[in-house]
Design an enzyme around this catalytic site. Structure first.
Site, PDB file in Angstrom:
ATOM      1  N   GLN A  99      37.793  92.564 -18.148  1.00  0.00           N
ATOM      2  CA  GLN A  99      38.217  93.283 -19.280  1.00  0.00           C
ATOM      3  C   GLN A  99      39.825  93.212 -19.418  1.00  0.00           C
ATOM      4  O   GLN A  99      40.499  93.178 -20.320  1.00  0.00           O
ATOM      5  CB  GLN A  99      38.005  94.959 -19.051  1.00  0.00           C
ATOM      6  N   ASP A 136      31.609 102.355 -29.092  1.00  0.00           N
ATOM      7  CA  ASP A 136      31.786 103.074 -27.963  1.00  0.00           C
ATOM      8  C   ASP A 136      33.213 103.878 -27.903  1.00  0.00           C
ATOM      9  O   ASP A 136      34.171 102.863 -28.857  1.00  0.00           O
ATOM     10  CB  ASP A 136      31.761 102.357 -26.683  1.00  0.00           C
ATOM     11  N   GLU A 161      28.979 108.638 -19.753  1.00  0.00           N
ATOM     12  CA  GLU A 161      29.153 108.919 -20.887  1.00  0.00           C
ATOM     13  C   GLU A 161      28.070 109.653 -21.714  1.00  0.00           C
ATOM     14  O   GLU A 161      26.960 109.673 -20.961  1.00  0.00           O
ATOM     15  CB  GLU A 161      29.463 107.535 -21.788  1.00  0.00           C
ATOM     16  N   LYS A 187      32.488  94.436 -21.062  1.00  0.00           N
ATOM     17  CA  LYS A 187      31.491  95.396 -21.380  1.00  0.00           C
ATOM     18  C   LYS A 187      30.117  95.005 -22.071  1.00  0.00           C
ATOM     19  O   LYS A 187      29.207  95.930 -21.647  1.00  0.00           O
ATOM     20  CB  LYS A 187      31.986  96.209 -22.610  1.00  0.00           C
ATOM     21  N   ASP A 228      28.173 103.166 -19.452  1.00  0.00           N
ATOM     22  CA  ASP A 228      29.047 102.027 -20.179  1.00  0.00           C
ATOM     23  C   ASP A 228      29.561 101.180 -18.859  1.00  0.00           C
ATOM     24  O   ASP A 228      30.726 101.185 -18.759  1.00  0.00           O
ATOM     25  CB  ASP A 228      29.859 102.419 -20.999  1.00  0.00           C
ATOM     26  N   HIS A 239      40.285 111.097 -18.970  1.00  0.00           N
ATOM     27  CA  HIS A 239      40.097 109.660 -18.715  1.00  0.00           C
ATOM     28  C   HIS A 239      41.089 108.677 -19.154  1.00  0.00           C
ATOM     29  O   HIS A 239      41.666 108.022 -18.527  1.00  0.00           O
ATOM     30  CB  HIS A 239      38.918 109.355 -19.560  1.00  0.00           C
ATOM     31  N   GLU A 296      30.876 103.641 -16.001  1.00  0.00           N
ATOM     32  CA  GLU A 296      31.464 104.708 -17.081  1.00  0.00           C
ATOM     33  C   GLU A 296      30.572 106.022 -17.512  1.00  0.00           C
ATOM     34  O   GLU A 296      29.336 105.523 -17.915  1.00  0.00           O
ATOM     35  CB  GLU A 296      32.344 104.184 -18.264  1.00  0.00           C
ATOM     36  N   GLU A 325      39.074 105.524 -11.783  1.00  0.00           N
ATOM     37  CA  GLU A 325      39.959 106.545 -11.597  1.00  0.00           C
ATOM     38  C   GLU A 325      39.769 107.062 -10.330  1.00  0.00           C
ATOM     39  O   GLU A 325      40.650 107.349  -9.501  1.00  0.00           O
ATOM     40  CB  GLU A 325      39.522 107.650 -12.629  1.00  0.00           C
ATOM     41  N   ARG A 362      36.159  95.462 -14.804  1.00  0.00           N
ATOM     42  CA  ARG A 362      37.527  95.609 -15.013  1.00  0.00           C
ATOM     43  C   ARG A 362      38.144  94.404 -14.996  1.00  0.00           C
ATOM     44  O   ARG A 362      39.295  94.511 -15.678  1.00  0.00           O
ATOM     45  CB  ARG A 362      37.813  96.756 -13.911  1.00  0.00           C
ATOM     46  N   THR A 366      24.340  98.034 -20.822  1.00  0.00           N
ATOM     47  CA  THR A 366      24.709  99.298 -21.193  1.00  0.00           C
ATOM     48  C   THR A 366      23.346 100.145 -20.766  1.00  0.00           C
ATOM     49  O   THR A 366      22.323  99.726 -21.393  1.00  0.00           O
ATOM     50  CB  THR A 366      25.230  99.746 -22.720  1.00  0.00           C
TER      51      THR A 366
HETATM   52 CA    CA Z   1      33.300 103.143 -22.503  1.00  0.00          CA
END
Ligand code: CA
Length: 421
Positions: free
Chosen positions: A244, A131, A205, A257, A237, A138, A203, A368, A241, A261
């Site tokens: 992480q 990834d 992607e 993570k 993804d 971002h 996320e 975000e 948080r 996925t």
């Molecule tokens: Ca990612």
């Protein structure tokens, strides 16, 4: 003929279908009457069974059995001349020119499977998943939240596409539920605790599927990088948080993570996207030579994320972005990944990182959108979210808009299930 905007299929295709004859994305499917998984191509509301066509001698391919496997890997390894040849043949077979597929009723009913009768599987046997972090918007948004606007981008960010090695075993095709992970987190005051993640995020992607790989020790020069790209999928993804944040220093993301996925099941090829090439953002400072491209090609692909709660009838769109915003291109990602001699393998999946664009409406993650959980997102039902709650469904879609047709990706969708505690 790689891409003729005027072409139509004898299979009727709605104008807003993601799968017109200009697309022809590849996937792996099975049916209740034929449970062996095999390769197919999406056309309108049907799946064209490539194993049937191959068995009947209607597809000329260099080696037999390319399409009767439960993954696309053999076809992905065959390389661009074979992909282009097969695309031309499929385009002809599905066109309005009279062909055996159109006129042999028995063949047609065997080879064209209504999508609602097909179960879609992962398109490839994925040995490796990497990834990246290729969106400047971002990286700036996240960096501002954590380090302030002065130091938003890490010092290396403008010089190389930052990446980390993800987990291939937990990649799921669209439609599979995702279990909220448990893990260790650090509350603002007090000692670390173990429990369900309270800050589960998506996320947005793009996933890049690798066709032919490279031998260990032989970097892929940037000028050849796209020869190694079979096609693209949408990718979520999933990110915890809070897990992480506590675990990521100094070695990067790990359990925050690796629990899941999700990818969309149809792989859209570069041939299908040829007409939608555009220029990527100008890079300043200019990167080192091995990352310098002539044309800096990217693709004009619209992306959307919707969230559906149990109180909403339809997904509420929370993000509209576009692949064209990415600062680091697919070619740069591949050249960088292999510059130390690392070998990519057929079926490897590389993800771009969250694709945010300019402006709040193009933020590609809840981190975000809610400014790190400090600002509530209000849904049409009156419900609010900072991060995902149990039974929320996240639905990503994407398409390149042609004149009178769309080259689409279908859906990348999953529902969050409560943690096992
Ligand atoms: Ca990612």
């Amino acid at each position: 003929m790689i891409h003729d905007p005027a072409q139509r299929s004898f299979v009727s295709v709605e104008p807003n279908s993601p799968f017109p004859i200009q697309n022809l994305p590849y996937g792996i499917f099975s049916t209740s009457t034929r449970p062996a998984a095999r390769a197919g191509v999406a056309i309108g509301d049907y799946v064209l069974d490539l194993a049937v066509l191959e068995k009947r001698g209607l597809l000329r391919v260099p080696n037999q059995g390319l399409f009767s496997h439960s993954s696309l890997n053999a076809f992905m390894a065959a390389g661009r001349p074979v992909w282009q040849s097969v695309r031309r043949q499929l385009s002809h077979l599905l066109s309005q020119t009279p062909t055996v597929l159109q006129h042999d009723t028995a063949l047609r009913s065997e080879a064209l499977v209504p999508t609602e009768r097909a179960t879609l599987h992962l398109p490839a046997q994925i040995q490796n998943y990497t990834d990246f972090y290729a969106s400047r918007e971002h990286a700036t948004n996240v960096g501002t939240l954590f380090r302030g606007p002065e130091n938003a981008l890490p010092p290396n960010w403008l010089h190389l596409p930052i990446g980390y090695h993800g987990r291939a075993s937990s990649i799921l095709e669209s439609g599979n539920d995702v279990r909220r992970p448990c893990g260790q987190t650090q509350p603002p005051d007090g000692d670390p605790i173990f429990g369900p993640s309270q800050r589960l995020d998506f996320e947005l992607e793009l996933g890049i599927f690798i066709g032919p790989g490279n031998p260990l020790g032989s970097p892929i020069p940037i000028g050849n990088a796209l020869d190694h790209v079979f096609g693209f999928v949408l990718l979520n993804d999933w990110s915890a948080r809070d897990i992480q944040k506590w675990e990521y220093v100094p070695l990067g993301p790990f359990l925050g993570k690796s629990f899941a996925t999700t990818i969309s099941p149809w792989v859209v090829t570069l041939e299908a996207l040829e007409a939608f090439r555009c220029s990527a953002p100008v890079q300043d400072p200019a990167p080192l030579d091995y990352l310098q491209e002539g044309a800096r090609d990217t693709w004009d692909i619209h992306l959307e994320v919707g969230i559906q709660t149990r109180c909403l009838r339809v997904p509420h769109v929370v993000c509209r972005s576009n692949v064209r915003h990415l600062y680091w291109t697919a070619a740069q990602i591949i050249a960088h990944h292999t510059c130390n001699g690392c070998n990519l393998q057929t079926g490897d999946l590389l993800a771009t990182g969250t694709i945010s664009g300019p402006g709040e409406a193009a933020y590609g993650s809840l981190l975000e959108i809610t400014a790190g959980g400090t600002r509530k997102l209000v849904l049409p039902s009156g419900e609010t979210r900072t991060f995902l709650e149990d039974y929320d469904q996240v639905r990503m879609t994407g398409w390149a808009q042609g004149d009178g047709f769309r080259v689409g990706f279908g859906e990348c969708m999953a529902t969050v299930l409560p943690a096992l505690v």
